[in-house]
Design an enzyme around this catalytic site. Sequence first.
Site, PDB file in Angstrom:
ATOM      1  N   ASP A 162       0.819  -1.215   0.000  1.00 54.60           N
ATOM      2  CA  ASP A 162       0.000   0.000   0.000  1.00 54.60           C
ATOM      3  C   ASP A 162       0.853   1.265   0.000  1.00 54.60           C
ATOM      4  O   ASP A 162       0.348   2.348  -0.306  1.00 54.60           O
ATOM      5  CB  ASP A 162      -0.916   0.029   1.218  1.00 54.60           C
ATOM      6  CG  ASP A 162      -1.971  -1.065   1.203  1.00 54.60           C
ATOM      7  OD1 ASP A 162      -2.085  -1.771   0.178  1.00 54.60           O
ATOM      8  OD2 ASP A 162      -2.675  -1.224   2.212  1.00 54.60           O
ATOM      9  N   MET A 206      -5.418  -3.038  -4.185  1.00 53.81           N
ATOM     10  CA  MET A 206      -5.263  -2.916  -2.743  1.00 53.81           C
ATOM     11  C   MET A 206      -4.836  -1.500  -2.370  1.00 53.81           C
ATOM     12  O   MET A 206      -4.200  -0.800  -3.144  1.00 53.81           O
ATOM     13  CB  MET A 206      -4.268  -3.942  -2.219  1.00 53.81           C
ATOM     14  CG  MET A 206      -4.850  -5.341  -2.194  1.00 53.81           C
ATOM     15  SD  MET A 206      -3.801  -6.503  -1.310  1.00 53.81           S
ATOM     16  CE  MET A 206      -4.952  -7.871  -1.097  1.00 53.81           C
ATOM     17  N   GLU A 267      -9.260   0.051  -3.226  1.00 54.15           N
ATOM     18  CA  GLU A 267     -10.249  -0.636  -2.398  1.00 54.15           C
ATOM     19  C   GLU A 267     -10.689   0.204  -1.203  1.00 54.15           C
ATOM     20  O   GLU A 267     -11.805   0.073  -0.708  1.00 54.15           O
ATOM     21  CB  GLU A 267      -9.694  -1.976  -1.901  1.00 54.15           C
ATOM     22  CG  GLU A 267      -8.499  -1.833  -0.969  1.00 54.15           C
ATOM     23  CD  GLU A 267      -7.991  -3.153  -0.405  1.00 54.15           C
ATOM     24  OE1 GLU A 267      -8.550  -4.190  -0.774  1.00 54.15           O
ATOM     25  OE2 GLU A 267      -7.048  -3.124   0.402  1.00 54.15           O
ATOM     26  N   TYR A 327      -4.246 -10.224  -4.272  1.00 48.69           N
ATOM     27  CA  TYR A 327      -3.635 -11.480  -3.852  1.00 48.69           C
ATOM     28  C   TYR A 327      -2.638 -11.967  -4.891  1.00 48.69           C
ATOM     29  O   TYR A 327      -1.661 -12.646  -4.567  1.00 48.69           O
ATOM     30  CB  TYR A 327      -4.721 -12.531  -3.605  1.00 48.69           C
ATOM     31  CG  TYR A 327      -5.626 -12.177  -2.439  1.00 48.69           C
ATOM     32  CD1 TYR A 327      -5.127 -12.139  -1.138  1.00 48.69           C
ATOM     33  CD2 TYR A 327      -6.959 -11.856  -2.640  1.00 48.69           C
ATOM     34  CE1 TYR A 327      -5.947 -11.801  -0.068  1.00 48.69           C
ATOM     35  CE2 TYR A 327      -7.782 -11.516  -1.579  1.00 48.69           C
ATOM     36  CZ  TYR A 327      -7.267 -11.486  -0.291  1.00 48.69           C
ATOM     37  OH  TYR A 327      -8.082 -11.142   0.763  1.00 48.69           O
ATOM     38  N   GLU A 328      -2.881 -11.605  -6.174  1.00 53.57           N
ATOM     39  CA  GLU A 328      -1.931 -11.993  -7.229  1.00 53.57           C
ATOM     40  C   GLU A 328      -0.609 -11.234  -7.092  1.00 53.57           C
ATOM     41  O   GLU A 328       0.415 -11.655  -7.624  1.00 53.57           O
ATOM     42  CB  GLU A 328      -2.518 -11.687  -8.619  1.00 53.57           C
ATOM     43  CG  GLU A 328      -3.800 -12.429  -8.944  1.00 53.57           C
ATOM     44  CD  GLU A 328      -5.031 -11.624  -8.577  1.00 53.57           C
ATOM     45  OE1 GLU A 328      -6.083 -11.860  -9.207  1.00 53.57           O
ATOM     46  OE2 GLU A 328      -4.951 -10.764  -7.676  1.00 53.57           O
TER      47      GLU A 328
END
Length: 472
Positions: A162, A206, A267, A327-328
């Site tokens: 992030d 993210m 997100e 997640y990737e």
Amino acid sequence: MTVQELRGASQSFATTDPSDGRTGKGVMQHKNLAILVGGGPAPGINSVISAATIRARLEDVEVVGIRDGFEWIMEGNIDHVTPLTIEGVSRIHFRGGSHIGISRANPTLNPQHLESTVISLLRLNVSQLITIGGDDTAYSAMKLEDRAGGRIHVAHVPKTIDNDLDLPPSVDTFGFQTARHYGVEIVKNLMVDAKTTSRWYFVIAMGRKAGHLALGIAKAAGATLTLIPEEFAGGPIRLKEIVDTLVGAIIKRLSYGRRDGVAVIAEGLVLDITPDDLKELEGVERDAHGNIRIAEVNIGEILKAQVVKRLKEFGIKTTIVAKNIGYELRCADPIPLDMEYTRDLGYCAAKYLLTGGNAAMVSMQAGQFVPIPFDQMIDRTTGRTRVRVVNIHSTRYAIARRYMLRLRRDDFEDPHELAKFAATCGISLPEFRAEFEYLIGREPGPLTVSLRPEDGFVEAPKGRAARSGEGP
């Protein structure tokens, strides 16, 4: 060293005198160094573990990997540890994930858990601890160091894709550049698919508290537009404003003869939307730090449904696909930039502790090691670690906005452009203004070149239209 040997080691605490490297009267030798990873995965974790382990072992200090973050030791369970050796870690820096696991367990919610964490580390003969994680783990590290009262020295290594830890603007948290690299590859392919199939993609990236990753991916890839929480600063966000921003971009794109596009959305937007607009937030699961598990709120599908519904009001049909990426990216193998960066961070964290350092976050600034004391990281208002957000008044963000395709102030000042948009919707110019002109209220002012070289570009007042030398 086995777990049993670790348990049986001496319980006395010591530091080595850094002035001469000898052990004098009243100054005892180093005990074990422990490494712990908290939060979510980020590319480069293993490189930090590797570099810190190698540095400590070369100074004859035993290294203990605490498995699964604070999860076990805050319960007083010291069975879940892994002795780390040079042979065991020397090549793990090429790989993503965490060699010693990870968790979001939070020892600060319960004073007993915090005390158990300290006691567990002392039982493992630990006198130095490296924590690897984001702002929540940094806060846990601070509270742990304070609770230990000098018995355990702590250094924190800033990890998060992030990129939102409070480092200087030019310093990234590790993992961010790798996540952006692979994110750009995904978005690049989606852009080709979007054009080929005449559809839109809403890509959710993210970024719980800041939009660095979404902006970094979208700007590098040349996505159609980006939406980040920072641009809506100043109060709760109405879902309608986000929806209309996306709808406006789709309409504008259609007026140019294109039925495709890719919007990259952070997100964290979901956390700032007015609760009445998102009933889906009721009863959503939260993690150990009290954060909403954003994966439980499918903001991509919510926006997709709302945008399709809004477009139907104007007789416009389009295909939209919501795609979450994250997640990737989190466990990808680090790119060379992050591999080198994290080796520096791991070395510095270990060396700093082994020479008596304590209570600081490790940073590399302009090629130099700079420890940032824990007490400088606290937001005095919240009592938590400060979060670094995207500076929407920076040249970097201003340029990003000017490459986005979205309704702008100058669109509403150009009757020919406005006529195209209104015709695309099948409504009149006044009706189009009534529906969408409110969106420009948050638009940054145009860029202009300052006559003072030290200023570079500056943001002009919002009321000014873009002229020659300003924009694009």
